[in-house]
Design an enzyme around this catalytic site. Structure first.
Site, short mmCIF file in Angstrom:
data_model
loop_
_atom_site.label_atom_id
_atom_site.label_comp_id
_atom_site.label_asym_id
_atom_site.label_seq_id
_atom_site.Cartn_x
_atom_site.Cartn_y
_atom_site.Cartn_z
N ASN A 172 -5.99 -2.70 2.52
CA ASN A 172 -5.97 -4.15 2.69
C ASN A 172 -7.40 -4.66 2.83
OD1 ASN A 172 -3.20 -4.44 2.63
ND2 ASN A 172 -2.97 -4.42 4.84
N ARG B 72 0.83 -1.22 0.00
CA ARG B 72 0.00 0.00 0.00
C ARG B 72 0.86 1.25 0.00
NH1 ARG B 72 -3.30 -0.23 5.06
NH2 ARG B 72 -1.39 -1.23 5.77
#
Length: 93
Positions: free
Chosen positions: A40, A21
């Protein structure tokens, strides 16, 4: 034609716990002009939502698929839509 679009991508593989990320956000900021997030998901995937020009969104998707990401990407599925314009930057969730 390079109108603004929204792409939602689900990235599967070994993409959690490897900085995926953070690097996705860094790439979106490097490309510039993109707004959205990387998050996530409970099933092990990472969801990436990006809004901006079609060219910039295509560049981010190419990076997601390109093998230069942390971890291991086994596949990316995307959906294209009209932008909602609700994001002020690119964040990690």
């Amino acid at each position: 034609m390079n109108e603004d679009v929204r792409v939602t991508a689900w990235v599967r593989g070994r993409v959690q716990g490897v900085g995926f990320r953070w690097f996705t956000r860094a790439e979106a900021l490097r490309i510039g002009g993109l707004h959205g997030f990387a998050s996530n998901r409970p099933d092990g995937r990472v969801q990436v939502v990006a809004e901006g020009s079609r060219t910039d969104c295509d560049r981010l998707l190419a990076w997601l698929r390109g093998g230069d990401t942390p971890g291991r990407v086994d596949g990316v599925t995307e959906i294209w839509e009209a932008p909602r314009r609700i994001y002020s930057g690119f964040e990690i969730r």
